[in-house]
Write a protein that holds these residues in place. Structure first.
Motif, PDB file in Angstrom:
ATOM      1  N   CYS A 131      -0.979  -0.246  -9.635  1.00 56.92           N
ATOM      2  CA  CYS A 131      -0.404  -1.695  -9.398  1.00 56.92           C
ATOM      3  C   CYS A 131      -1.270  -2.473 -10.442  1.00 56.92           C
ATOM      4  O   CYS A 131      -2.298  -2.677 -10.450  1.00 56.92           O
ATOM      5  N   GLY A 132      -0.526  -3.121 -11.219  1.00 55.00           N
ATOM      6  CA  GLY A 132      -1.113  -3.935 -12.414  1.00 55.00           C
ATOM      7  C   GLY A 132      -1.746  -5.154 -11.667  1.00 55.00           C
ATOM      8  O   GLY A 132      -3.005  -5.083 -12.264  1.00 55.00           O
ATOM      9  N   GLN A 133      -1.297  -5.751 -11.145  1.00 55.56           N
ATOM     10  CA  GLN A 133      -1.638  -6.991 -10.317  1.00 55.56           C
ATOM     11  C   GLN A 133      -1.303  -7.305  -9.188  1.00 55.56           C
ATOM     12  O   GLN A 133       0.191  -7.011  -9.019  1.00 55.56           O
ATOM     13  N   LEU A 169       0.854  -1.348  -0.079  1.00 59.59           N
ATOM     14  CA  LEU A 169      -0.059   0.015  -0.200  1.00 59.59           C
ATOM     15  C   LEU A 169       0.870   1.070  -0.177  1.00 59.59           C
ATOM     16  O   LEU A 169       0.610   2.327  -0.686  1.00 59.59           O
ATOM     17  N   ALA A 170       1.759   1.254   0.793  1.00 54.61           N
ATOM     18  CA  ALA A 170       2.768   2.478   1.038  1.00 54.61           C
ATOM     19  C   ALA A 170       3.627   2.559  -0.025  1.00 54.61           C
ATOM     20  O   ALA A 170       3.816   3.725  -0.539  1.00 54.61           O
ATOM     21  N   THR A 171       3.779   1.665  -0.980  1.00 56.83           N
ATOM     22  CA  THR A 171       4.896   1.527  -2.103  1.00 56.83           C
ATOM     23  C   THR A 171       3.956   2.151  -3.144  1.00 56.83           C
ATOM     24  O   THR A 171       4.382   3.056  -4.046  1.00 56.83           O
ATOM     25  N   ILE A 227       4.853   5.569  -5.446  1.00 55.34           N
ATOM     26  CA  ILE A 227       5.048   5.510  -6.769  1.00 55.34           C
ATOM     27  C   ILE A 227       3.915   6.645  -7.526  1.00 55.34           C
ATOM     28  O   ILE A 227       4.583   7.385  -8.466  1.00 55.34           O
ATOM     29  N   GLU A 228       2.737   6.724  -6.814  1.00 55.23           N
ATOM     30  CA  GLU A 228       1.799   7.706  -7.208  1.00 55.23           C
ATOM     31  C   GLU A 228       2.550   9.072  -7.172  1.00 55.23           C
ATOM     32  O   GLU A 228       2.451  10.044  -7.639  1.00 55.23           O
ATOM     33  N   GLY A 230       3.666   3.775 -14.071  1.00 51.24           N
ATOM     34  CA  GLY A 230       4.003   3.099 -15.325  1.00 51.24           C
ATOM     35  C   GLY A 230       5.547   2.780 -15.369  1.00 51.24           C
ATOM     36  O   GLY A 230       6.174   2.103 -16.175  1.00 51.24           O
ATOM     37  N   LYS A 231       6.301   3.771 -14.836  1.00 50.96           N
ATOM     38  CA  LYS A 231       7.843   3.552 -14.837  1.00 50.96           C
ATOM     39  C   LYS A 231       8.246   2.477 -14.002  1.00 50.96           C
ATOM     40  O   LYS A 231       8.972   1.556 -14.261  1.00 50.96           O
ATOM     41  N   VAL A 232       7.680   2.654 -12.686  1.00 49.52           N
ATOM     42  CA  VAL A 232       8.115   1.731 -11.720  1.00 49.52           C
ATOM     43  C   VAL A 232       6.718   0.655 -11.167  1.00 49.52           C
ATOM     44  O   VAL A 232       5.725   1.417 -11.230  1.00 49.52           O
TER      45      VAL A 232
END
Ligand SMILES: Nc1ncnc2c1ncn2[C@@H]1O[C@H](COP(=O)(O)OP(=O)(O)OP(=O)(O)O)[C@@H](O)[C@H]1O
Ligand SMILES: Nc1ncnc2c1ncn2[C@@H]1O[C@H](COP(=O)(O)OP(=O)(O)OP(=O)(O)O)[C@@H](O)[C@H]1O
Ligand SMILES: [Mg+2]
Ligand SMILES: [Mg+2]
Lengths: 314, 499, 328, 344
Positions: A243-245, A208-210, A214-215, A221-223
């Motif tokens: 988060c893609g998945q 969640l924090a990561t 990133i946001e 999209g980069k990380v």
């Protein structure tokens, strides 16, 4: 005074700590199972902070009140052994689930999934997200979190496979399951590895924090980020694509199965030996494997398409 | 011309277990310096605290200019024009002089913002008025005892008060400051203000006061004009009997040198201090504010570390690095600040009195309550301490009685060398005489005594020889027969040097 | 000359600035990009919450007390504000912010009442309320979290928005710092805090009410925690039950590093600001310097200790110098 | 009242020797309140749960709090002197780490214990030197050493754990004395408490502790070696953390760097709940001992009723406040009453 045995079967779900959505869902599963079984009461307990000492204290009182069975998600695989042994000696059936006690400290260990499976699945998820190339970092809970450590060691194993030859694990960092520290560690990773392709965070607070980091840093999209997260908590980041998945097993099922296994053991239907087969309501049958280990199945993968559906459940 | 400004009627103040004041009437008039006299524990300070709103009376009423007032806090009293210098130290040591003076009534600009510039300027004016060479921005912790006391006086003057109460304002001042204070008091009087002056020194009372009221045991005894009364009369009212002469110095055979101090220095405090102390001798130490006498004594007692010099005790050079070692060598030191250094306020009298020798009276480290009791009673009674019992805490005692506890505690150690730093500060006449008699008896019995005092008559009356210090070094050593107030003061102010 | 001597004595802050520079040099050697403007901005922003809460802790410590409940107060008010945001997404966020602050204020006032009117020592009061407030956070949330999905974007933008290019969170911290600076230096109530911490008897003699001051400092500390609670949950877009666990020690450390006397009565808000920044730099540097993460805790402890020792040694040297200069 | 005190005129004193007065004096004491609370806990839980008043259970549950109780004992001394030590749990961790290391290297039980105690003491010496040698406030020092000590064990142990201890080592934290059902930990605690209580109340060292706590300056002027006493306290604290490390490590049979996390505050809580003034100079050992059992059995009782941990922390929090508030209120009432009587 009441006679204890007339109260029916008391089974305790002892979790790592209170105030964690994952375990609240486990408790729901426990309740569900108890409702299906006759005369079974499912009690949900946990210390206010995730420490082994706190769990030991609770187990001692459980021994004193002679509950019938305890299912433990352990904060420490070794520290709980002596007290668990004491409980078993007092006639209480003890199993562990989710985060297991080492052999000797429980009769059955119900793993949500095979550790190797979890490790390799996490690697596959991140590889798919970043096209099988680039630097990967791992953001774990505390350095002492044993199930996390086990998964991480399997992740290293998995990366040895040829399809991941263009990927490497650059570092493992620890966010101590605190939002601020995890966030800071994630930002630290971006700084340290400007070409970082993805982060695996096999812990609900960390992932969640990561995602938030990133946001905030504009790195969507980069990380890439994947990990083990609760759908209800991660819905926002999965829907907006940060988060893609990600994956997780069903905590409801975990609590549900624990109660069924313990109930069968208490009723004497099975002894909990390897090879025993337990029928566990809507879960079908659970087979106890080598060393008392029992595995529920591969973690479920969540993505944009299914997240909303599960977010309402856990 | 003189009109009544403050009137206390039938005032009583009870503390759990003791009646500090009972049925007290007290009237203060403008343009008059009113002395409040009484033994230690008579209730003077308690009365001051009632007049300044620090305490609320249990009974009785306060009339200000004829109408009844109620001082709920010190603030109310200040607003009504009552300012006070309290007996207890009441400084904020970590704050500046300016701030100490204005705490509680800061000057503010229109918007409510504090006006530091104005306060600083005001402070400077007050300091100038008192002829004090102190920077308003200095932190109090960097000031000496006497300077702190002068700041307290400045603080009382900073309030535009109708009534200024001074509870033993001179107890830590030396001559020069006392003169300054007198000047101020006269000025205030001329401005038509009322002053209440508390002191145990009769020369001061007769010098500056017009009228007096005497208390005993928390009760009003009598009042009168100072000019038409004698010391003896007042003392009789105070203690209920007359006293003998004040400085009963006994002749003592002066023996061999016990302590020989040579070239002792502590940078920033004193330099090259040398003197010799003999058995049976009372060696007086006199000097002005900050002369460094206390520091010399503290160094000998092992509290401060000397940078140079030698201390020879009974012919052997010794190195004292802690009070413990000093005590083992038979040195006892009665410090000047009883609240901070002397007594442990939250401990019982008996525990206070036995503390310095607690190891000695504890075989194998185990306390012996019986010995403790014996010692407490012997020395407590010797010093005539007034308390409900030996188990009460030292902070429930009046200031003078606290001082007696400190004296008792050190006399109980049976020392060879006794260093007394302002031992009679704040002690009433009767006890003072008792202390003097006691010290002189002990000297006669062979004890070597160092008497540090800012009270000239005391030094002149008690000492066999007088060491005069000026700005950190010894300016003169005088024998008893050649010392008089003139040459001692000259030496103390640095006008006359050499030995 | 006298003036310059006094300056030497009072340059605690300067010492700390020196230590911060040394720390920055050490970090930059290992990680050259640490001092990039963007990263500096990030560090300050990351320290902003600590600065706010440490400012409240500063007032409490000035009186000679301590507030161990700050972490729990942050958690409770943050949870309350987030749940409010979840339940009423249409409610203006600044109203929620205000309510969050009010919740914190109420909790602080509870501490303050216990200390001021109940005469319970601060450490006991706040040791108790540290548990109580945390427990009520669990009760309030029923063990559930509030996460990004349940929060409105306006809410999560409270700390993230920018004004003149500066992140709001940083702006808030600067604002609090300035207010606090003015408060302790230029208002009567501010000075009364120093009076109570310095000498209670003396304060009593000049009519400063200990009750009032105690109540005030705890209430202010609570209000700042309330603000911090909203900021924290909005910044991480998550209100969890464990929010800010152990944060109380960070705030105390910031004060101690900043030279605030733990016995009360002395210290400056500038020192606290620098102390907080010092910690913030360590917190942000440790993840980026190339060291095993297992070393982090030991290094953090070592650096904090070293800084405290260096600070004390410098001060002692200064005091000695001052003595030697006097009366040569 | 001593009749030798002839100098106070008797009319000013108020007679306090009546039985009623003495009774009131007693019931408003802190320790009395704690005992009442303790009795309340026992009575309540005996009725609420059939498992509470069970000899085996009452004995067995002490395992849960004896290590903290042992850490609280020297903490009384530390707090009495106006210091505080928030690094004891970290000392425990480091000491446990050292024992695990020794065990892994093949040391026997006596050596392991010796190493554990020595490491504890060395940590205490480290703290003590910084506090008294450099004159840094105890809270500042232990704030730093808290991370340092635990950090050292984490730096070396990382994500690993020591789980191999000799079989005989298990006795200290899991064993019972002889054939009884009395845990060894409990007996050890009672012995240590008796020793520490004796030192505090019956020896000159104890008296000096009170003196230092009330006024360090005045104590120094009275020849009390203040620095040495404060140093000794910190070393004792380290040593007892070492003892607690032996017990806890033995009880859980393993070591990880996060062992006993947060126990510093728990030990301090026991001390302040026991009535030791945090600003120093006041308190006694009985209060602390009662507080230890009060809190221990309260937690046990709540556990038996399956009260959730979230409610437990709320209740203990309120208890802490109430335990101070009640005597304070009663004290005020008492003073008021006395004054009324005097006026009458
Ligand atoms: N806070 C208190 N609690 C209990 N008793 C007190 C308290 N303050 C003063 N007393 C008692 O009240 C009596 C009067 O004390 P007070 O300080 O007024 O005497 P004093 O006349 O100023 O004496 P001194 O000349 O020694 O300063 C004393 O017996 C003292 O023990
Ligand atoms: N200008 C100053 N700045 C800082 N500290 C000072 C200054 N003047 C004096 N002091 C402090 O005060 C000390 C001396 O004060 P003190 O009044 O105790 O001296 P004393 O000779 O013992 O006099 P007495 O005992 O009569 O008060 C100095 O040694 C020093 O510590
Ligand atoms: Mg007085
Ligand atoms: Mg002096």
């Amino acid at each position: 005074q009441k006679d204890a045995s007339s109260d029916g079967t008391k089974i305790v779900l002892l979790v790592k700590s209170l105030g964690n959505g994952f375990f609240e869902a486990v408790a729901d599963g426990g309740k569900e199972a108890a409702g299906e079984l006759d005369g079974v009461e499912s009690i949900y307990m946990g210390p206010s902070a995730a420490t082994a000492e706190g769990q030991i204290e609770i187990i001692e009182t459980l021994i004193a009140q002679r509950v019938d069975g305890i299912a433990i998600s352990a904060n420490d695989p070794d520290a709980l052994i002596p007290v668990a042994k004491k409980a078993m000696k007092a006639g209480i059936r003890v199993i562990s689930f989710d985060s297991n006690i080492s052999e000797g400290g429980r009769e059955v260990a119900l793993s949500p999934s095979d550790s190797e499976l979890i490790g390799s699945q996490q690697v596959r998820l991140i590889a798919e997200l970043c096209d099988y190339k680039g630097q990967i970092a791992i953001l774990s809970a505390t350095a002492q979190a044993t199930n996390q450590n086990e998964w991480i060691s399997y992740m290293y194993e998995a990366f040895k496979a040829p399809e991941y030859k263009d990927m490497e694990i650059v570092e493992v960092v620890y966010g101590d399951d605190a939002a601020d520290k995890s966030y800071r560690e994630a930002v630290g990773l971006f700084k340290k590895y400007p070409d970082l392709a993805g982060i695996i965070s096999p812990t609900t607070v960390g992932v969640l924090a990561t995602a938030k980091a990133i946001e905030d840093e504009g790195l969507k999209g980069k990380v890439q980020i994947t990990g083990l997260g609760l759908p209800s908590e991660m819905q926002h980041y999965i829907e907006n694509g940060t988060c893609g998945q990600m994956a997780l097993w069903n905590p409801v099922d975990l609590g549900y199965s624990s109660i069924y296994i313990l109930n069968a053991m208490i009723k004497g239907e099975v002894e909990g030996n390897p090879g025993d087969v337990i029928s566990a309501g809507r879960m079908g049958t659970i087979t106890i494997g080598e060393g008392g280990n029992s595995i529920m199945g591969e973690p479920f993968v969540f993505n944009k398409d299914n997240i909303a559906e599960y977010a309402s459940i856990f | 011309m003189k009109k009544t400004i403050l009137e206390l009627k039938d005032i009583a103040k009870y503390f759990p277990g003791i009646k500090a004041l009972d049925n007290v009437d007290f009237t203060i008039r403008t343009g008059e310096v009113h002395a409040l006299i009484g033994e230690n524990g008579a209730g003077k300070s308690t009365l001051v605290k009632i007049m300044t709103g620090v305490y609320q009376p249990t009974k009785g009423k306060i009339l200000m200019e004829g109408s009844e007032v109620h001082f709920g806090t010190a603030h109310d009293a200040q607003a009504a024009g009552v300012a006070a210098i309290h007996q207890e130290a009441s400084m904020f040591t970590e704050l500046t002089v300016t701030e100490n003076i204005f705490m509680g009534h800061h000057l503010r600009k229109k918007g409510g913002t504090l006006d530091w510039k104005a306060m600083r300027q005001h402070t400077q004016e007050l300091l100038d008025r008192l002829e004090l060479d102190i920077n308003p921005d200095t932190l109090i912790k960097n000031l000496g005892t006497a300077q702190r006391h002068m700041v307290e006086i400045a603080k009382a003057l900073s309030v535009d008060a109708q009534l200024v109460i001074m509870d033993e304002p001179t107890s830590a001042l030396s001559l020069h400051e006392v003169e300054e204070l007198y000047k101020i008091i006269r000025q205030l009087k001329d401005e038509g203000k009322a002053i209440v002056f508390i002191s145990h020194k009769f020369d001061e009372i007769f010098e500056i006061c017009d009228y007096f009221t005497v208390f005993r045991d928390g009760q009003y005894i009598g009042e009168g004009e100072v000019a038409t009364s004698s010391v003896d009369e007042i003392v009789k009212m105070m203690v209920g009997r007359s006293l003998g002469h004040m400085f009963p110095k006994k002749e003592a055979a002066i023996g061999e040198a016990v302590l020989d101090v040579k070239g002792l220095s502590l940078p920033g405090f004193f330099k090259n201090v040398s003197f010799t102390l003999h058995k049976g001798e009372i060696l007086g130490f006199f000097g002005l504010v900050g002369a460094g006498r206390s520091e010399v004594m503290r160094t000998i007692f092992g509290i401060d570390k000397k940078s140079e010099g030698t201390i020879v005790l009974n012919g052997h050079e010794i190195h004292i690095s802690s009070p413990r070692l000093a005590m083992q060598r038979g040195i006892a030191y009665v410090p000047e600040d009883r609240q901070e250094q002397g007594a442990i306020l939250e401990m019982s009298l008996s525990h206070n009195i036995t503390l310095p020798q607690i190891d000695k009276i504890s075989p194998f480290g185990v306390l012996n309550k019986k010995t403790e009791k014996t010692i407490t009673e012997e020395f407590g009674n010797k010093m005539e301490i007034k308390a409900a019992n030996w188990k009460v805490n030292a902070n429930t005692l009046s200031g003078g009685n606290q001082q007696k506890v400190v004296l008792a505690k050190w006399l109980a150690t049976d020392p060879d060398i006794l260093i007394l730093d302002e031992p009679t500060k704040g002690i009433d006449v009767a006890t003072k005489a008792a202390v003097h008699e006691f010290v002189s008896e002990m000297a006669a019995a062979g004890l070597a005594v160092i008497l540090v005092s800012s009270e000239l008559p005391e030094v002149l009356g008690m000492a066999d020889r007088i060491v005069v210090m000026h700005e950190g070094h010894v300016s003169k050593v005088l024998n008893r027969d050649e010392a008089n107030s003139d040459n001692v003061i000259l030496a103390a102010t640095g006008h006359e040097e050499g030995m | 000359m006298k003036k310059s001597i006094e300056k030497i004595l009072q340059n605690r802050e300067l010492n700390l600035v020196g230590l911060i520079i040394i720390l920055l040099i050490l970090v930059t050697i290992r990680s050259p990009r640490f001092l990039e403007l963007r990263n500096v901005e990030r560090i300050v922003n990351d320290t902003a919450i600590l600065i706010m809460v440490a400012a409240g802790q500063f007032l409490v410590i000035l009186t000679g007390g301590i507030d161990l409940s700050v972490g729990s107060t942050i958690a409770f008010s943050g949870m309350a504000a987030s749940m409010l945001n979840e339940a009423y997404p249409a409610m203006p966020v600044y109203l929620i912010l205000l309510i969050g602050v009010l919740v914190g204020t109420a909790l602080g006032a509870f501490n303050g009442s216990c200390v001021a009117f109940g005469k319970i020592p601060p450490i006991i009061t706040t040791l108790g309320t540290m548990s109580i407030f945390r427990g009520f956070t669990f009760v309030l949330s029923k063990g559930q979290w509030v996460t990004a999905h349940e929060m409105t974007s306006a809410y999560t933008m409270i700390p993230r928005g920018r004004l003149f290019g500066i992140p709001n969170l940083t702006t808030w911290a600067i604002f609090i710092f300035i207010i606090m600076y003015y408060f302790v230096k230029y208002t009567r109530h501010g000075r009364e805090i120093y009076a109570i911490g310095g000498n209670k008897t003396a304060a009593h003699f000049v009519g400063v009410s200990e009750k009032k001051v105690n109540f005030m400092v705890f209430t202010i500390s609570g209000a700042l925690c309330g603000l911090a609670g909203v900021m924290w949950t909005a910044r991480y877009a998550a209100a969890v039950n464990e929010t800010a666990t152990g944060f109380e020690l960070q705030t105390v450390a910031a004060c101690v590093l900043g030279g605030v006397s733990i016995a009360g009565g002395s210290g400056t808000i500038t020192g606290v600001l620098l102390g907080a920044l010092f910690l913030g730099i360590i917190n942000n540097a440790l993840p980026v310097v190339n060291l095993s993460p297992f070393y982090q805790m030991a290094i953090q402890g070592f650096i904090v200790l070293a800084a405290i020792v260096a600070n004390v040694l410098m001060e002692q040297r200064n005091e000695k110098k001052l003595l030697n200069r006097r009366r040569q | 009242m001593s009749d030798k005190l002839k100098h106070v005129s008797q009319s000013r004193l108020i007679n306090e020797t009546s039985f009623k007065e003495r009774l009131i004096e007693t019931v408003t004491k802190w320790e009395f309140i704690l005992i009442v609370l303790f009795a309340g806990v026992v009575i309540f839980f005996s009725n609420a749960s059939p498992y509470f008043l069970n000899y085996f259970n009452l004995m067995n549950t002490t395992f849960n709090f004896m290590e903290k109780a042992i850490m609280a004992l020297p903490m009384i001394f530390v707090i009495m002197c106006g210091d505080i030590d928030i690094s004891v749990a970290s000392i425990l961790a480091l000491s446990s780490f050292a024992m695990g290391h020794a065990s892994a290297a093949g040391a026997g039980t006596p050596e392991i214990i010796l190493i554990g105690l020595c490491v504890g003491m060395v940590c205490g010496i480290f703290n003590g030197l910084l506090i008294t040698g450099l004159k840094i406030p105890a809270i500042a020092v232990t704030l730093g050493s808290q991370s340092l000590f635990r950090g050292i064990s984490q730096a070396i142990l990382g994500d690993q754990a020591y789980t191999q201890y000799p079989e005989s080592f298990a006795y200290f934290g899991q064993g019972y004395v002889g054939d009884t059902l009395i845990p060894f930990e409990l007996v050890l605690f009672l012995i240590l408490a008796a020793v520490m209580g004796f030192i505090l109340h019956k020896t000159s060292y104890g008296r000096k502790l009170y003196a230092v706590g009330n006024s360090a300056t005045a104590a120094r002027f009275s020849g009390v070696p203040v620095a040495r006493i404060r140093f000794t306290n910190m070393v004792l604290n380290g040593l007892f953390a070492g003892i607690a490390a032996v017990l806890l490590t033995s009880r859980i049979g393993s070591t990880r760097p996060n062992i006993a996390n947060g126990w510093d505050m728990e030990a301090i809580t026991l001390v302040v709940l026991g009535g030791v003034s945090i600003s120093g100079g006041k308190g006694n050992i009985f209060g602390v001992i009662i507080a230890i059992f009060l809190l221990g059995y309260l937690k046990f009782g709540m556990g038996l009723l399956n009260i959730s941990a979230r409610s437990m922390i709320i209740i203990t929090g309120f208890l802490l406040i109430a335990a101070v508030l009640i005597p304070e209120m009663l004290g005020r009432f008492k003073a008021k009453r006395k004054l009324m009587k005097q006026q009458a």
